[in-house]
Motif scaffolding. Structure first.
Motif, mmCIF file in Angstrom:
data_model
loop_
_atom_site.group_PDB
_atom_site.id
_atom_site.type_symbol
_atom_site.label_atom_id
_atom_site.label_comp_id
_atom_site.label_asym_id
_atom_site.label_seq_id
_atom_site.Cartn_x
_atom_site.Cartn_y
_atom_site.Cartn_z
ATOM 1 N N ARG A 197 -4.098 4.579 3.628
ATOM 2 C CA ARG A 197 -4.000 3.195 3.183
ATOM 3 C C ARG A 197 -3.795 2.235 4.352
ATOM 4 O O ARG A 197 -4.307 1.116 4.347
ATOM 5 N N GLU A 198 -3.019 2.696 5.355
ATOM 6 C CA GLU A 198 -2.773 1.829 6.502
ATOM 7 C C GLU A 198 -4.066 1.530 7.241
ATOM 8 O O GLU A 198 -4.320 0.381 7.643
ATOM 9 N N THR A 211 -6.190 -0.799 5.129
ATOM 10 C CA THR A 211 -5.637 -2.164 5.145
ATOM 11 C C THR A 211 -5.967 -2.856 6.458
ATOM 12 O O THR A 211 -6.309 -4.049 6.482
ATOM 13 N N VAL A 216 -7.922 -5.547 -0.431
ATOM 14 C CA VAL A 216 -6.524 -5.159 -0.623
ATOM 15 C C VAL A 216 -6.266 -4.806 -2.086
ATOM 16 O O VAL A 216 -5.557 -3.832 -2.394
ATOM 17 N N ILE A 241 -7.707 -1.368 -2.560
ATOM 18 C CA ILE A 241 -6.957 -0.305 -1.877
ATOM 19 C C ILE A 241 -5.671 0.031 -2.624
ATOM 20 O O ILE A 241 -5.329 1.207 -2.818
ATOM 21 N N TYR A 242 -4.951 -1.004 -3.068
ATOM 22 C CA TYR A 242 -3.645 -0.780 -3.694
ATOM 23 C C TYR A 242 -3.710 -0.826 -5.223
ATOM 24 O O TYR A 242 -2.666 -0.836 -5.877
#
Length: 444
Positions: free
Chosen positions: A76-77, A80, A126, A129-130
């Protein structure tokens, strides 16, 4: 004469004028010193900037495609970081423009547009992704509010246009998604940009940015007003649109009357065109039948949010009537069309009252048949007296639309309709030939 195009034309003519003895060398040199050197390659700057942004976008798209294959394997990092990378480069570019190219319109517009678009991309990535749940209305509202400071930082006309489109899109989704009356906040969103527009239109009244923002805002207003009236009374659009379009025309006539081209007169053009279309629709019976037997008093007892929609629908025609009354105090033949345009909301209010309280449809129709006839004749008279061919054709177009609508609406034979078309076409041709001869232009 300080406009780049005009100065370029003058500099192009100077050698010929000097060689033919019309102008001495000393005078030509004084003119060059007076107006200074031309800005270098405005068109080239735009081309370089556009292709630069396009190239950057293609490189970014290529990078995305390269990492897309392993996107699911990235943490995820990492995702992002990749999502915010374009936004970071856009902010860096904007910072460089503010410090090094603040006075360059192409650089400011390009950087601002790129920045605004990367905000939308970052929000979308974003959210993906989340796994952030949301709806289109919330997405557009977040996007335009985050992009609002860009308009003021870089004084961008193109970003203003993107903001108008985004706000109108939000109003459309809000009208269909949220509680009735929520879309009234559309007017508050537009008000946030008014200081920028006021400064832009004062500084560059005849510039391309003033014209572009005027056209986009005029189109968005005509669409967004319908969304913002989702909680208003049945038929409230009649007064709202006759008022809005009349205000657009009257505002343009006051502030942009000296603009040389139609492109630089967005408010008059869109207001007159839209008002002609609305007036033509109101010559039919279906708009009035929709509001027959409607108890208008109930519109003011249905909750504060819905009452505000009715207040808006009432305010627009009242404001237009007041502005038209002020113009009528200084009435001249040249301003006849402004007075007639100002009568549209009054006709709309009278028709609405007759349809809702007296269950009448024929009389409101007759009012707008007479109004459209007066609108066409008024434009025709003003155009002929002022020797303005565009105004004459606009008047003829309004009259022709009314005649054709009534012929198709009636039970006339094909012979009568054919003769009517021939007469209308002949009127167009004869009037244009006469006007061209008056202007000294050959009709051949």
């Amino acid at each position: 004469m300080k406009d780049r195009k005009h100065v370029a034309w003058l500099y192009d003519q100077l050698p010929t004028l000097v060689s033919e003895g019309v102008l001495p060398n000393e005078s030509a040199d004084r003119l060059r010193r007076r107006y200074g050197s031309l800005p270098a390659g405005g068109g080239k700057q735009w081309a370089i900037l556009i292709f630069g942004i396009l190239g950057a976008a293609l490189i970014g798209a290529g990078v995305i495609l390269l990492v897309a294959h392993n996107w699911d394997d990235l943490g995820r990092e990492s995702r992002t970081a990749l999502a915010f990378a374009p936004l970071a480069t856009a902010i860096a570019l904007a910072g460089w423009v503010l410090t090094q190219r603040r006075g360059s319109a192409p650089w400011c517009e390009g950087a601002a547009t790129y920045w605004a678009l990367t905000i939308g991309a970052a929000i979308s990535l974003v959210a993906q992704i989340y796994q952030i749940q949301g709806d289109p209305a919330r997405f557009f509202l977040t996007w335009i509010l985050l992009g609002l400071p860009i308009i003021y930082l870089l004084r961008s006309g193109i970003t203003s246009c993107l903001y108008f489109v985004g706000a109108t899109t939000w109003a459309g989704y809000a009208a269909n998604t949220y509680a009735r009356g929520t879309s009234l906040w559309y007017w508050g969103l537009l008000a946030l940009v008014l200081p920028h527009l006021s400064q832009l239109w004062r500084a560059e009244r005849d510039g391309w940015r003033a014209a572009l923002t005027g056209w986009v805002l005029a189109i968005c207003l005509t669409i967004g007003t319908a969304f913002s009236l989702d909680g208003a009374a049945t038929g409230a659009w009649i007064g709202a649109y006759t008022g809005l379009l009349a205000l657009m025309f009257l505002a343009g006539a006051r502030w942009f009357s000296d603009a040389p081209t139609i492109w630089q007169r967005p408010w008059q053009t869109s207001g007159a065109l839209g008002l002609g279309v609305v007036a033509l629709l109101l010559t039919y019976d279906w708009p009035w039948k929709e509001i027959q037997n409607h108890e208008w008093r109930l519109a003011w007892t249905t909750g504060s949010a819905l009452i505000m929609g009715n207040v808006l629908a009432s305010f627009l025609p009242i404001a237009a009537i007041c502005v038209a009354a002020l113009d009528a105090r200084q009435a001249r033949w040249a301003g006849l069309d402004r007075i007639i345009v100002g009568l549209a909301p009054l006709c709309g209010v009278i028709g609405y009252v007759l349809a809702t309280t007296r269950n009448l449809t024929v009389l409101p129709q007759a009012i707008f048949n007479v109004y459209l006839l007066a609108l066409g004749l008024g434009a025709l008279v003003v155009g002929i007296r002022g020797n303005k061919l565009g105004r004459v054709n606009a008047g003829l177009l309004a009259l022709s639309a009314l005649i054709i609508a009534r012929f198709f609406d009636g039970n006339l034979s094909f012979l009568a309709r054919g003769m009517a078309f021939i007469l209308v076409g002949s009127a167009f041709l004869i009037t244009n030939i006469v006007m061209l001869r008056r202007k000294g232009v050959s009709a051949a």
